[in-house]
Scaffold this motif. Sequence first.
Motif, mmCIF file in Angstrom:
data_model
loop_
_atom_site.group_PDB
_atom_site.id
_atom_site.type_symbol
_atom_site.label_atom_id
_atom_site.label_comp_id
_atom_site.label_asym_id
_atom_site.label_seq_id
_atom_site.Cartn_x
_atom_site.Cartn_y
_atom_site.Cartn_z
ATOM 1 N N PHE A 1 0.853 -1.191 0.000
ATOM 2 C CA PHE A 1 0.000 0.000 0.000
ATOM 3 C C PHE A 1 0.887 1.239 0.000
ATOM 4 O O PHE A 1 1.771 1.367 0.855
ATOM 5 C CB PHE A 1 -0.930 0.030 1.220
ATOM 6 N N ILE A 2 0.639 2.110 -0.968
ATOM 7 C CA ILE A 2 1.348 3.393 -0.979
ATOM 8 C C ILE A 2 0.368 4.460 -0.522
ATOM 9 O O ILE A 2 -0.704 4.620 -1.109
ATOM 10 C CB ILE A 2 1.854 3.753 -2.400
ATOM 11 N N PHE A 3 0.731 5.185 0.526
ATOM 12 C CA PHE A 3 -0.140 6.227 1.062
ATOM 13 C C PHE A 3 0.420 7.614 0.793
ATOM 14 O O PHE A 3 1.584 7.893 1.122
ATOM 15 C CB PHE A 3 -0.287 6.093 2.587
ATOM 16 N N ASP A 4 -0.403 8.451 0.209
ATOM 17 C CA ASP A 4 -0.122 9.882 0.271
ATOM 18 C C ASP A 4 -0.337 10.271 1.736
ATOM 19 O O ASP A 4 -1.095 9.602 2.444
ATOM 20 C CB ASP A 4 -1.111 10.616 -0.649
ATOM 21 N N CYS A 5 0.337 11.309 2.195
ATOM 22 C CA CYS A 5 0.248 11.621 3.635
ATOM 23 C C CYS A 5 -0.814 12.669 3.967
ATOM 24 O O CYS A 5 -1.753 12.398 4.709
ATOM 25 C CB CYS A 5 1.615 12.064 4.152
ATOM 26 N N ASP A 6 -0.666 13.876 3.414
ATOM 27 C CA ASP A 6 -1.569 14.957 3.802
ATOM 28 C C ASP A 6 -2.958 14.704 3.225
ATOM 29 O O ASP A 6 -3.131 14.538 2.022
ATOM 30 C CB ASP A 6 -1.017 16.307 3.297
ATOM 31 N N GLY A 7 -3.962 14.633 4.107
ATOM 32 C CA GLY A 7 -5.327 14.337 3.662
ATOM 33 C C GLY A 7 -5.657 12.855 3.746
ATOM 34 O O GLY A 7 -6.807 12.462 3.556
ATOM 35 N N VAL A 8 -4.646 12.037 4.016
ATOM 36 C CA VAL A 8 -4.855 10.587 4.098
ATOM 37 C C VAL A 8 -4.449 10.086 5.496
ATOM 38 O O VAL A 8 -5.216 9.424 6.185
ATOM 39 C CB VAL A 8 -4.036 9.842 3.017
ATOM 40 N N ILE A 9 -3.231 10.462 5.894
ATOM 41 C CA ILE A 9 -2.710 10.062 7.210
ATOM 42 C C ILE A 9 -2.985 11.174 8.230
ATOM 43 O O ILE A 9 -3.383 10.927 9.351
ATOM 44 C CB ILE A 9 -1.190 9.770 7.128
ATOM 45 N N TRP A 10 -2.683 12.390 7.814
ATOM 46 C CA TRP A 10 -2.935 13.545 8.688
ATOM 47 C C TRP A 10 -3.539 14.691 7.896
ATOM 48 O O TRP A 10 -3.538 14.674 6.662
ATOM 49 C CB TRP A 10 -1.645 13.997 9.371
ATOM 50 N N LYS A 11 -4.070 15.648 8.650
ATOM 51 C CA LYS A 11 -4.510 16.910 8.052
ATOM 52 C C LYS A 11 -3.805 17.992 8.835
ATOM 53 O O LYS A 11 -4.085 18.172 10.024
ATOM 54 C CB LYS A 11 -6.031 17.068 8.178
ATOM 55 N N GLY A 12 -2.868 18.694 8.186
ATOM 56 C CA GLY A 12 -2.061 19.667 8.913
ATOM 57 C C GLY A 12 -1.291 18.937 9.990
ATOM 58 O O GLY A 12 -0.521 18.019 9.697
ATOM 59 N N ASP A 13 -1.524 19.289 11.239
ATOM 60 C CA ASP A 13 -0.800 18.641 12.324
ATOM 61 C C ASP A 13 -1.674 17.660 13.098
ATOM 62 O O ASP A 13 -1.333 17.251 14.212
ATOM 63 C CB ASP A 13 -0.241 19.714 13.286
ATOM 64 N N LYS A 14 -2.801 17.268 12.519
ATOM 65 C CA LYS A 14 -3.752 16.408 13.227
ATOM 66 C C LYS A 14 -3.881 15.062 12.513
ATOM 67 O O LYS A 14 -4.145 15.009 11.307
ATOM 68 C CB LYS A 14 -5.113 17.122 13.251
ATOM 69 N N LEU A 15 -3.689 14.015 13.281
ATOM 70 C CA LEU A 15 -3.815 12.667 12.740
ATOM 71 C C LEU A 15 -5.281 12.411 12.380
ATOM 72 O O LEU A 15 -6.188 12.816 13.108
ATOM 73 C CB LEU A 15 -3.365 11.680 13.834
ATOM 74 N N ILE A 16 -5.525 11.726 11.289
ATOM 75 C CA ILE A 16 -6.900 11.387 10.909
ATOM 76 C C ILE A 16 -7.329 10.152 11.722
ATOM 77 O O ILE A 16 -6.518 9.249 11.980
ATOM 78 C CB ILE A 16 -6.994 11.186 9.375
ATOM 79 N N ASN A 17 -8.585 10.163 12.125
ATOM 80 C CA ASN A 17 -9.133 9.084 12.975
ATOM 81 C C ASN A 17 -8.830 7.675 12.487
ATOM 82 O O ASN A 17 -9.026 7.379 11.309
ATOM 83 C CB ASN A 17 -10.661 9.190 13.032
ATOM 84 N N GLY A 18 -8.385 6.831 13.411
ATOM 85 C CA GLY A 18 -8.265 5.407 13.102
ATOM 86 C C GLY A 18 -7.042 5.016 12.295
ATOM 87 O O GLY A 18 -6.884 3.841 11.924
#
Lengths: 319, 319
Positions: free
Chosen positions: A38-55
């Motif tokens: 799995f290749i993940f883009d980070c911003d908008g997928v893993i985090w938003k700005g300095d906030k981790l995305i739920n789960g």
Amino acid sequence: MQPVLISAAKPSTAAAASSCQTPFLTDAAKLIDSAKTFIFDCDGVIWKGDKLINGVPETLDMLRSMGKKLVFVTNNSTKSRKQYGKKFESLGLDVTEEEIFASSFAAAAYLKSINFPSDKKVYVVGEAGIQLELKQAGISYIGGPEDGDKKIDLAPGRFMEHDQDVGAVVVGFDRNINYYKLQYATLCVRENPGCLFIATNCDAVTHLTDAQEWAGGGAMVGAIKGSTKKEPLVVGKPSTFMMDYLASEFKISKSEICMVGDRLDTDILFGQNGGCKTLLVLSGVTTLETLQSPDNSIQPDAYTNQISDLLSAKKVASA
Amino acid sequence: MQPVLISAAKPSTAAAASSCQTPFLTDAAKLIDSAKTFIFDCDGVIWKGDKLINGVPETLDMLRSMGKKLVFVTNNSTKSRKQYGKKFESLGLDVTEEEIFASSFAAAAYLKSINFPSDKKVYVVGEAGIQLELKQAGISYIGGPEDGDKKIDLAPGRFMEHDQDVGAVVVGFDRNINYYKLQYATLCVRENPGCLFIATNCDAVTHLTDAQEWAGGGAMVGAIKGSTKKEPLVVGKPSTFMMDYLASEFKISKSEICMVGDRLDTDILFGQNGGCKTLLVLSGVTTLETLQSPDNSIQPDAYTNQISDLLSAKKVASA
């Protein structure tokens, strides 16, 4: 002329697919089964700005426990993989250096992949990340931050010497761009036979601060394009160099890679160009309305709200 | 995408002409008779480096005595027309400010020609020449050399303010290019509704010193293209804005202009794009071999060795 994207894309099927709507991801287990990486883009997928995305931590843990390889991509070239890892650490994510694919690393990996001669060196227009990755790869370099304060004295007859052993110019975002660097890089590309012109990315904007968009690496690359009239080899997104690299390094087929991102025209296109499966998440910049708009011709294999929706596969497995 | 050349070229007849060879200029009197205005490229036509080409003063005197209008063009935007006039003076040439068409002047003349609103201002990425011409034209400006030492402080949350009244960004060669200017110009072009992006020229190289070629205005323009993904309006060569301006200002037909230059792909093409007569001189970079090569598709109306060959018209007249 368009930039040369390393490993040029196969003709996209996106146009043909424009009439059929992307399905919502209903069978996460099936998708996970079909992908080894799995290749993940980070911003908008893993985090938003300095906030981790739920789960996110639980999802990554589950995928790892299923034996999946995880890769996190960023076009940011100002930091090395090691430095970028601190962002993950600060958010409480346990991600190793090897799982991070920054465009600074991509530039060094590309040069290694073509057996860049050991008697040649790189001229860097960019920041420390590129230099750290080149050093790690055992490639000599000059330029970069060291040339940040240099000025050109334009007295009559002034001639700028340049190193004939520069075999590649690597250009990334550089907040200390100046005319000295532009002229040095230009001389290398124009006058050193076979000298490569490599761009970490051509992004118009970058997010140096949360407050606004900042002129991105595309500005520095555009400057060297303008003075050499040459197109760069791009190693960051949307070039598919990384997919080729992963496929070759881990001996997997690109069809066994799933690209997960929040942007249609970069992440999803990048995945499709590489011949990968693609999953759009709505946790970033793309809305369902945009995805389903008749104006949108880029259709991922599936979409979902956020990556933690993949956790449903676990529930199925343990049911 | 190609840059937008103001007053786009009519389909060129160059390709069709590729099989017929350019004739040597045998009847100078006829050519002079047919043109009311002569536009001269400078380097390779009037001078070479710091040396005047033989017979130039007499030729210019003769054309003036015949009532011809003379115009001298340069893509150099670092100086105003007045400043550039000193180069002519230093070579003993009697040329007035009004006869010099530098790309700095072209930018200001273009803005005047479109009635640039008096409550708007220009952001300058470039040197003093652009500012002096804007001032002369009564147009407000900010940026330029004043922003040469500015640095960006990238503390978290940093936001760069920009002037909402900037209605045009003019970009030319700038030896003090920096990230502050790139970001400022980018914000104006991207965020100010209708803000124009004007390039004095897109030249890859410029001749700051005789000793080597230097990265030209194309570098600065390329940077802003890279960060805005917009194409500039080009006012210098090879845009035909100047021909349109001259034709309108002096109420002459463009077919009554003769463009005299030493470069096929800039000067001659520029003349042809503008619908002018064209005369190639071999006193600069183009050799007869290059002109007559099957690879060359750009055929001027005639060629001659140097502009003093036009003096033969005088001999004919007084014979």
